[in-house]
Scaffold this motif. Sequence first.
Motif, mmCIF file in Angstrom:
data_model
loop_
_atom_site.group_PDB
_atom_site.id
_atom_site.type_symbol
_atom_site.label_atom_id
_atom_site.label_comp_id
_atom_site.label_asym_id
_atom_site.label_seq_id
_atom_site.Cartn_x
_atom_site.Cartn_y
_atom_site.Cartn_z
ATOM 1 N N ILE A 67 0.858 -1.183 0.000
ATOM 2 C CA ILE A 67 0.000 0.000 0.000
ATOM 3 C C ILE A 67 0.891 1.229 0.000
ATOM 4 O O ILE A 67 1.926 1.253 0.674
ATOM 5 C CB ILE A 67 -0.971 -0.003 1.205
ATOM 6 C CG1 ILE A 67 -1.898 1.217 1.161
ATOM 7 C CG2 ILE A 67 -0.239 -0.099 2.522
ATOM 8 C CD1 ILE A 67 -3.027 1.182 2.165
ATOM 9 N N SER A 68 0.513 2.218 -0.792
ATOM 10 C CA SER A 68 1.296 3.452 -0.842
ATOM 11 C C SER A 68 0.355 4.630 -1.074
ATOM 12 O O SER A 68 -0.770 4.460 -1.534
ATOM 13 C CB SER A 68 2.344 3.388 -1.950
ATOM 14 O OG SER A 68 1.706 3.325 -3.215
ATOM 15 N N THR A 69 0.844 5.809 -0.747
ATOM 16 C CA THR A 69 0.093 7.035 -1.015
ATOM 17 C C THR A 69 0.798 7.794 -2.130
ATOM 18 O O THR A 69 1.980 7.569 -2.403
ATOM 19 C CB THR A 69 -0.005 7.915 0.248
ATOM 20 O OG1 THR A 69 1.305 8.156 0.751
ATOM 21 C CG2 THR A 69 -0.834 7.228 1.315
ATOM 22 N N THR A 127 -4.666 9.830 -1.993
ATOM 23 C CA THR A 127 -4.968 8.640 -2.770
ATOM 24 C C THR A 127 -4.093 7.493 -2.288
ATOM 25 O O THR A 127 -2.868 7.611 -2.270
ATOM 26 C CB THR A 127 -4.723 8.875 -4.271
ATOM 27 O OG1 THR A 127 -5.527 9.984 -4.700
ATOM 28 C CG2 THR A 127 -5.077 7.645 -5.082
ATOM 29 N N ALA A 128 -4.730 6.406 -1.872
ATOM 30 C CA ALA A 128 -4.009 5.205 -1.442
ATOM 31 C C ALA A 128 -4.145 4.151 -2.536
ATOM 32 O O ALA A 128 -5.246 3.907 -3.037
ATOM 33 C CB ALA A 128 -4.573 4.688 -0.133
ATOM 34 N N ASN A 129 -3.029 3.540 -2.925
ATOM 35 C CA ASN A 129 -3.010 2.495 -3.950
ATOM 36 C C ASN A 129 -2.585 1.179 -3.303
ATOM 37 O O ASN A 129 -1.612 1.153 -2.553
ATOM 38 C CB ASN A 129 -2.022 2.843 -5.067
ATOM 39 C CG ASN A 129 -2.401 4.123 -5.761
ATOM 40 O OD1 ASN A 129 -3.475 4.215 -6.339
ATOM 41 N ND2 ASN A 129 -1.548 5.127 -5.687
ATOM 42 N N ALA A 179 -7.816 3.271 8.997
ATOM 43 C CA ALA A 179 -7.387 4.648 8.766
ATOM 44 C C ALA A 179 -7.744 5.463 10.000
ATOM 45 O O ALA A 179 -8.731 5.165 10.677
ATOM 46 C CB ALA A 179 -8.081 5.225 7.535
ATOM 47 N N SER A 222 -7.666 1.311 -5.663
ATOM 48 C CA SER A 222 -7.200 2.589 -5.113
ATOM 49 C C SER A 222 -8.420 3.279 -4.519
ATOM 50 O O SER A 222 -9.549 3.030 -4.945
ATOM 51 C CB SER A 222 -6.549 3.459 -6.191
ATOM 52 O OG SER A 222 -7.502 3.845 -7.150
ATOM 53 N N GLU A 224 -9.708 7.090 -2.091
ATOM 54 C CA GLU A 224 -9.319 8.447 -1.689
ATOM 55 C C GLU A 224 -9.913 8.821 -0.339
ATOM 56 O O GLU A 224 -11.024 8.415 0.005
ATOM 57 C CB GLU A 224 -9.797 9.460 -2.732
ATOM 58 C CG GLU A 224 -9.144 9.294 -4.079
ATOM 59 C CD GLU A 224 -9.657 10.267 -5.119
ATOM 60 O OE1 GLU A 224 -10.698 10.920 -4.879
ATOM 61 O OE2 GLU A 224 -9.023 10.369 -6.173
ATOM 62 N N PHE A 264 -2.143 4.332 7.182
ATOM 63 C CA PHE A 264 -3.080 3.358 6.643
ATOM 64 C C PHE A 264 -2.499 1.996 7.007
ATOM 65 O O PHE A 264 -1.353 1.698 6.678
ATOM 66 C CB PHE A 264 -3.185 3.437 5.113
ATOM 67 C CG PHE A 264 -3.942 4.629 4.610
ATOM 68 C CD1 PHE A 264 -5.220 4.893 5.049
ATOM 69 C CD2 PHE A 264 -3.382 5.470 3.672
ATOM 70 C CE1 PHE A 264 -5.929 5.986 4.566
ATOM 71 C CE2 PHE A 264 -4.073 6.554 3.180
ATOM 72 C CZ PHE A 264 -5.350 6.814 3.639
ATOM 73 N N THR A 275 1.459 2.143 5.485
ATOM 74 C CA THR A 275 2.213 3.268 4.942
ATOM 75 C C THR A 275 1.935 4.483 5.817
ATOM 76 O O THR A 275 0.837 4.636 6.339
ATOM 77 C CB THR A 275 1.836 3.553 3.473
ATOM 78 O OG1 THR A 275 2.675 4.572 2.966
ATOM 79 C CG2 THR A 275 0.398 3.968 3.313
#
Length: 195
Positions: free
Chosen positions: A23-25, A37-39, A66, A125, A127, A139, A161
Amino acid sequence: MKKFIIGLFALVGFSAQAAIINISTDQASYNVGDTITANVWIDIVELQGSNLAQPFIGGFVMSLMADATSLSYNDGSIMFGDKLGAGALSALLPVGFGVYSIQSAAFTPSVFTLQAGLTSFELFSLEFTALSSVSDALFGLTASVSEFGSFVGTPVSTASTEFSVEATSVPAPSTGVLALLACFGMMVSRVKARR
Protein backbone atom coordinates in the motif's frame (compact mmCIF):
# COMPACT_ATOMS: atom_id res chain seq x y z
CA MET A 1 36.60 -3.49 7.54
CA LYS A 2 34.95 -1.54 4.75
CA LYS A 3 34.46 -4.72 2.68
CA PHE A 4 32.95 -6.49 5.68
CA ILE A 5 30.33 -3.74 6.19
CA ILE A 6 29.45 -3.69 2.47
CA GLY A 7 29.14 -7.50 2.52
CA LEU A 8 26.90 -7.33 5.61
CA PHE A 9 24.58 -4.82 3.92
CA ALA A 10 24.46 -6.98 0.78
CA LEU A 11 23.58 -10.07 2.86
CA VAL A 12 20.79 -8.24 4.71
CA GLY A 13 19.51 -6.74 1.44
CA PHE A 14 19.32 -10.10 -0.32
CA SER A 15 17.67 -11.92 2.58
CA ALA A 16 14.93 -9.33 3.08
CA GLN A 17 11.59 -10.37 1.67
CA ALA A 18 9.23 -8.00 -0.04
CA ALA A 19 5.59 -7.85 0.98
CA ILE A 20 2.96 -9.70 -1.02
CA ILE A 21 0.41 -6.92 -0.50
CA ASN A 22 1.65 -3.34 -0.75
CA ILE A 23 0.00 0.00 0.00
CA SER A 24 1.30 3.45 -0.84
CA THR A 25 0.09 7.04 -1.01
CA ASP A 26 0.65 9.42 -3.90
CA GLN A 27 2.65 11.81 -1.64
CA ALA A 28 4.42 11.70 1.71
CA SER A 29 2.98 14.96 3.03
CA TYR A 30 -0.39 16.70 2.64
CA ASN A 31 -2.15 19.86 3.79
CA VAL A 32 -5.51 19.91 5.58
CA GLY A 33 -8.23 19.63 2.94
CA ASP A 34 -6.03 17.74 0.43
CA THR A 35 -7.16 14.50 -1.19
CA ILE A 36 -5.02 11.49 -0.25
CA THR A 37 -4.97 8.64 -2.77
CA ALA A 38 -4.01 5.20 -1.44
CA ASN A 39 -3.01 2.50 -3.95
CA VAL A 40 -2.99 -1.22 -3.07
CA TRP A 41 -1.36 -3.84 -5.27
CA ILE A 42 -0.26 -7.47 -5.10
CA ASP A 43 3.21 -8.85 -5.88
CA ILE A 44 2.67 -12.12 -7.77
CA VAL A 45 6.37 -13.06 -7.62
CA GLU A 46 6.39 -12.92 -3.81
CA LEU A 47 3.13 -14.86 -3.63
CA GLN A 48 4.53 -17.50 -5.97
CA GLY A 49 7.60 -18.13 -3.81
CA SER A 50 9.37 -21.34 -4.84
CA ASN A 51 6.35 -22.78 -6.70
CA LEU A 52 6.91 -23.30 -10.41
CA ALA A 53 3.39 -22.35 -11.48
CA GLN A 54 2.22 -18.75 -11.40
CA PRO A 55 -0.70 -18.29 -9.01
CA PHE A 56 -3.83 -16.71 -10.46
CA ILE A 57 -5.72 -14.53 -7.99
CA GLY A 58 -9.44 -15.21 -7.83
CA GLY A 59 -10.30 -12.85 -5.01
CA PHE A 60 -9.26 -11.03 -1.88
CA VAL A 61 -10.62 -9.85 1.44
CA MET A 62 -8.86 -6.97 3.19
CA SER A 63 -9.30 -4.85 6.27
CA LEU A 64 -8.10 -1.28 5.91
CA MET A 65 -7.60 0.86 9.02
CA ALA A 66 -7.39 4.65 8.77
CA ASP A 67 -7.20 7.34 11.45
CA ALA A 68 -10.85 8.47 11.39
CA THR A 69 -10.13 11.60 13.45
CA SER A 70 -7.74 12.91 10.77
CA LEU A 71 -9.07 11.26 7.58
CA SER A 72 -12.48 11.00 5.95
CA TYR A 73 -13.19 8.41 3.25
CA ASN A 74 -14.49 10.00 0.02
CA ASP A 75 -17.67 8.01 -0.71
CA GLY A 76 -17.60 6.26 -4.06
CA SER A 77 -13.91 6.92 -4.67
CA ILE A 78 -12.78 3.29 -4.64
CA MET A 79 -11.61 2.05 -8.05
CA PHE A 80 -10.98 -1.68 -8.40
CA GLY A 81 -8.29 -2.94 -10.75
CA ASP A 82 -9.33 -4.81 -13.88
CA LYS A 83 -7.22 -7.99 -13.43
CA LEU A 84 -10.03 -9.94 -11.72
CA GLY A 85 -12.25 -9.46 -14.78
CA ALA A 86 -15.18 -7.24 -15.57
CA GLY A 87 -17.63 -9.59 -13.82
CA ALA A 88 -15.82 -9.45 -10.46
CA LEU A 89 -18.09 -8.83 -7.50
CA SER A 90 -16.42 -6.04 -5.50
CA ALA A 91 -17.42 -3.97 -2.48
CA LEU A 92 -16.20 -1.63 0.24
CA LEU A 93 -18.05 -1.98 3.55
CA PRO A 94 -17.53 0.31 6.56
CA VAL A 95 -17.01 -2.01 9.55
CA GLY A 96 -16.34 0.46 12.35
CA PHE A 97 -14.81 3.82 13.17
CA GLY A 98 -12.02 4.11 10.57
CA VAL A 99 -12.14 0.40 9.60
CA TYR A 100 -13.22 -0.77 6.14
CA SER A 101 -13.64 -4.25 4.68
CA ILE A 102 -12.72 -4.39 0.99
CA GLN A 103 -13.59 -7.50 -0.99
CA SER A 104 -13.52 -8.71 -4.55
CA ALA A 105 -14.16 -12.11 -6.16
CA ALA A 106 -13.84 -13.24 -9.79
CA PHE A 107 -16.32 -15.69 -11.27
CA THR A 108 -14.94 -16.14 -14.79
CA PRO A 109 -11.78 -17.87 -15.99
CA SER A 110 -10.72 -14.62 -17.72
CA VAL A 111 -8.25 -14.13 -14.83
CA PHE A 112 -5.93 -16.61 -16.57
CA THR A 113 -5.71 -14.31 -19.59
CA LEU A 114 -5.70 -11.04 -17.63
CA GLN A 115 -2.99 -12.09 -15.14
CA ALA A 116 -0.78 -14.25 -17.37
CA GLY A 117 2.87 -13.24 -17.12
CA LEU A 118 2.29 -10.38 -14.67
CA THR A 119 4.67 -9.82 -11.77
CA SER A 120 2.28 -7.47 -9.93
CA PHE A 121 -0.98 -5.65 -10.45
CA GLU A 122 -3.20 -3.07 -8.74
CA LEU A 123 -6.05 -4.42 -6.66
CA PHE A 124 -7.72 -1.07 -5.93
CA SER A 125 -7.20 2.59 -5.11
CA LEU A 126 -9.29 4.86 -2.90
CA GLU A 127 -9.32 8.45 -1.69
CA PHE A 128 -9.55 10.17 1.67
CA THR A 129 -9.71 13.84 2.63
CA ALA A 130 -7.31 15.17 5.26
CA LEU A 131 -9.35 16.67 8.11
CA SER A 132 -6.71 17.78 10.61
CA SER A 133 -2.96 17.93 10.96
CA VAL A 134 -1.15 14.83 12.19
CA SER A 135 2.57 14.06 12.03
CA ASP A 136 2.26 10.26 11.63
CA ALA A 137 -1.00 9.38 9.88
CA LEU A 138 -1.24 5.73 8.93
CA PHE A 139 -3.08 3.36 6.64
CA GLY A 140 -2.84 -0.20 7.98
CA LEU A 141 -3.88 -3.19 5.89
CA THR A 142 -4.35 -6.88 6.61
CA ALA A 143 -5.10 -9.11 3.66
CA SER A 144 -6.01 -12.58 2.57
CA VAL A 145 -6.15 -13.75 -1.05
CA SER A 146 -7.51 -16.85 -2.73
CA GLU A 147 -6.35 -18.47 -5.92
CA PHE A 148 -8.93 -18.82 -8.68
CA GLY A 149 -11.36 -21.64 -7.91
CA SER A 150 -10.59 -21.64 -4.18
CA PHE A 151 -13.02 -20.06 -1.75
CA VAL A 152 -10.62 -20.24 1.17
CA GLY A 153 -8.58 -17.10 1.62
CA THR A 154 -5.01 -17.51 2.80
CA PRO A 155 -3.61 -14.78 5.06
CA VAL A 156 -0.75 -13.33 3.07
CA SER A 157 0.59 -10.23 4.73
CA THR A 158 0.04 -7.03 6.55
CA ALA A 159 1.16 -3.74 5.12
CA SER A 160 1.12 -0.11 6.16
CA THR A 161 2.21 3.27 4.94
CA GLU A 162 2.82 6.48 6.86
CA PHE A 163 2.34 10.09 5.82
CA SER A 164 1.84 13.46 7.46
CA VAL A 165 -0.86 16.11 7.22
CA GLU A 166 0.22 19.68 7.88
CA ALA A 167 -1.98 22.55 8.96
CA THR A 168 -2.72 24.72 5.96
CA SER A 169 -0.67 27.88 6.29
CA VAL A 170 -1.85 31.22 4.98
CA PRO A 171 1.11 33.43 4.10
CA ALA A 172 1.29 36.61 6.16
CA PRO A 173 1.48 39.86 4.18
CA SER A 174 4.95 41.36 4.14
CA THR A 175 5.74 44.39 6.26
CA GLY A 176 6.57 46.46 3.18
CA VAL A 177 3.12 45.92 1.67
CA LEU A 178 1.44 46.88 4.95
CA ALA A 179 3.58 50.07 5.16
CA LEU A 180 2.66 51.04 1.58
CA LEU A 181 -1.05 50.52 2.32
CA ALA A 182 -0.75 52.70 5.43
CA CYS A 183 1.00 55.48 3.44
CA PHE A 184 -1.65 55.27 0.72
CA GLY A 185 -4.41 55.51 3.34
CA MET A 186 -2.82 58.60 4.94
CA MET A 187 -2.41 60.25 1.54
CA VAL A 188 -6.06 59.65 0.64
CA SER A 189 -7.22 61.06 4.00
CA ARG A 190 -5.10 64.24 3.51
CA VAL A 191 -6.54 64.81 0.03
CA LYS A 192 -10.08 64.43 1.42
CA ALA A 193 -9.29 66.81 4.30
CA ARG A 194 -8.13 69.60 1.93
CA ARG A 195 -11.38 69.57 -0.04
